[in-house]
Design a protein around this motif. Structure first.
Motif, PDB file in Angstrom:
ATOM      1  N   LEU A  72       3.935 -55.191 -50.280  1.00 22.54           N
ATOM      2  CA  LEU A  72       3.534 -53.805 -50.526  1.00 22.54           C
ATOM      3  C   LEU A  72       4.631 -52.838 -50.098  1.00 22.54           C
ATOM      4  CD1 LEU A  72      -0.152 -53.889 -49.221  1.00 22.54           C
ATOM      5  CD2 LEU A  72       0.648 -54.153 -51.585  1.00 22.54           C
ATOM      6  N   ASN A  73       4.801 -51.813 -50.910  1.00 19.09           N
ATOM      7  CA  ASN A  73       5.717 -50.717 -50.621  1.00 19.09           C
ATOM      8  C   ASN A  73       4.859 -49.518 -50.208  1.00 19.09           C
ATOM      9  OD1 ASN A  73       7.841 -48.884 -50.588  1.00 19.09           O
ATOM     10  ND2 ASN A  73       7.746 -48.536 -52.790  1.00 19.09           N
ATOM     11  N   VAL A  74       4.970 -49.124 -48.943  1.00 15.27           N
ATOM     12  CA  VAL A  74       4.065 -48.122 -48.371  1.00 15.27           C
ATOM     13  C   VAL A  74       4.844 -46.878 -47.967  1.00 15.27           C
ATOM     14  CG1 VAL A  74       2.404 -47.656 -46.521  1.00 15.27           C
ATOM     15  CG2 VAL A  74       2.531 -49.950 -47.541  1.00 15.27           C
ATOM     16  N   LEU A  75       4.273 -45.725 -48.277  1.00 18.70           N
ATOM     17  CA  LEU A  75       4.838 -44.435 -47.876  1.00 18.70           C
ATOM     18  C   LEU A  75       3.844 -43.741 -46.962  1.00 18.70           C
ATOM     19  CD1 LEU A  75       6.998 -42.177 -48.192  1.00 18.70           C
ATOM     20  CD2 LEU A  75       5.645 -41.319 -50.122  1.00 18.70           C
ATOM     21  N   VAL A  76       4.331 -43.271 -45.815  1.00 19.92           N
ATOM     22  CA  VAL A  76       3.499 -42.506 -44.884  1.00 19.92           C
ATOM     23  C   VAL A  76       4.026 -41.080 -44.837  1.00 19.92           C
ATOM     24  CG1 VAL A  76       2.724 -42.250 -42.500  1.00 19.92           C
ATOM     25  CG2 VAL A  76       2.963 -44.538 -43.495  1.00 19.92           C
ATOM     26  N   GLY A  77       3.151 -40.117 -45.066  1.00 17.74           N
ATOM     27  CA  GLY A  77       3.499 -38.711 -44.920  1.00 17.74           C
ATOM     28  C   GLY A  77       3.059 -38.226 -43.557  1.00 17.74           C
ATOM     29  N   GLY A  78       4.017 -37.892 -42.703  1.00 17.41           N
ATOM     30  CA  GLY A  78       3.707 -37.442 -41.350  1.00 17.41           C
ATOM     31  C   GLY A  78       3.894 -38.560 -40.346  1.00 17.41           C
ATOM     32  N   LEU A  79       4.862 -38.400 -39.448  1.00 15.93           N
ATOM     33  CA  LEU A  79       5.181 -39.446 -38.479  1.00 15.93           C
ATOM     34  C   LEU A  79       4.367 -39.307 -37.201  1.00 15.93           C
ATOM     35  CD1 LEU A  79       6.852 -41.803 -37.438  1.00 15.93           C
ATOM     36  CD2 LEU A  79       8.761 -40.224 -37.054  1.00 15.93           C
ATOM     37  N   GLY A  80       4.328 -38.102 -36.646  1.00 13.24           N
ATOM     38  CA  GLY A  80       3.538 -37.862 -35.446  1.00 13.24           C
ATOM     39  C   GLY A  80       3.879 -38.817 -34.318  1.00 13.24           C
ATOM     40  N   LEU A  81       2.862 -39.336 -33.648  1.00 18.33           N
ATOM     41  CA  LEU A  81       3.059 -40.268 -32.547  1.00 18.33           C
ATOM     42  C   LEU A  81       3.336 -41.686 -33.028  1.00 18.33           C
ATOM     43  CD1 LEU A  81       0.264 -39.041 -30.099  1.00 18.33           C
ATOM     44  CD2 LEU A  81       2.692 -38.460 -30.064  1.00 18.33           C
ATOM     45  N   GLY A  82       3.206 -41.924 -34.328  1.00 20.21           N
ATOM     46  CA  GLY A  82       3.621 -43.193 -34.915  1.00 20.21           C
ATOM     47  C   GLY A  82       2.535 -44.230 -35.104  1.00 20.21           C
TER      48      GLY A  82
END
Length: 231
Positions: free
Chosen positions: A67-77
């Motif tokens: 899977l190729n995953v994109l996360v918007g917003g890193l924050g505390l991780g």
């Protein structure tokens, strides 16, 4: 002995003054990490269940391997690290508009930073997630997980609001592979109007209520995770 509040980083950003601090829980001695933007309390390592469930519920709806995953917003991780715990994830890109936040993890200031940045599948990108979603798609993603705004109705910046419209979600869906998944964290209870908008673009759209113990109030609090699968 650590001070009850220790400022780990302070920077002036285009969205206002951003602070990362940690404090010792007086009862347990546990280190608690907190982020503030101007007068807004953004996040705390006391409350990570819903951020983790964003990844768990989103990826549970995804199909296939590598899977190729994109996360918007890193924050505390915590969302990103939970996604890396899924063995099917071959590539994880996290986009954050604030280079300071990326820098925190690159400097390994946060509890999950090392696990995140030392994983060869991870790429941290400084960019405006919302602008990227408005643009022409490049690499298509099997899942997009978004945790930036408080909710579709309570955005950190007015420029984010268009994403939560039918047109904005349609533009985002172009960045997804066939049967790709969009999942969104919200601090508000399920919003029927937004769920209707989500359902106009995505199949099998639903709102999951995530309950968690609130150690500050002594009760139970709830967040919402929306999940939709691309038509």
């Amino acid at each position: 002995m650590i001070a009850r509040y220790e400022e780990l980083d302070w920077q002036k950003t285009r969205m206002g003054e951003l602070m990362l601090r940690r404090r010792a829980d007086p009862a347990t001695g546990e280190m608690i990490y907190e982020v503030r933007l101007e007068d807004e309390y953004l996040m705390s390592s006391l409350f990570t269940v819903a951020e983790e469930e964003l990844a768990t519920l989103g990826l549970a709806a995804a199909t296939g391997d590598r899977l190729n995953v994109l996360v918007g917003g890193l924050g505390l991780g915590y969302t990103a690290v939970t996604a890396l715990g899924d063995a099917r994830v071959a590539r994880l890109e996290v986009i954050d508009a604030l280079p300071a936040v990326i820098g925190w993890h690159e400097r390994k200031l946060l509890p999950v930073s090392a696990k995140l940045v030392d994983d060869s599948r991870t790429t941290l990108t400084h960019d405006d997630f919302f602008a990227v979603m408005r643009g022409a798609p490049g690499r298509r993603h099997d899942a997009i997980l978004l945790d930036v705004d408080h909710s579709p109705r309570h955005t950190l910046d007015p420029s984010h609001a268009d994403l939560y419209t039918e047109a904005g979600l349609t533009a985002l869906a172009r960045h997804l592979a066939d049967r790709g998944v969009f999942a969104l964290w919200s601090d508000d209870p399920p919003d029927d109007e937004f769920l209707q908008t989500l359902g106009a673009v995505f199949d099998d759209s639903r709102a999951h209520v995530v309950d968690f113990d609130n150690r500050l109030t002594g009760g139970v609090s709830s967040n919402t995770v929306y999940v939709g699968v691309k038509r």
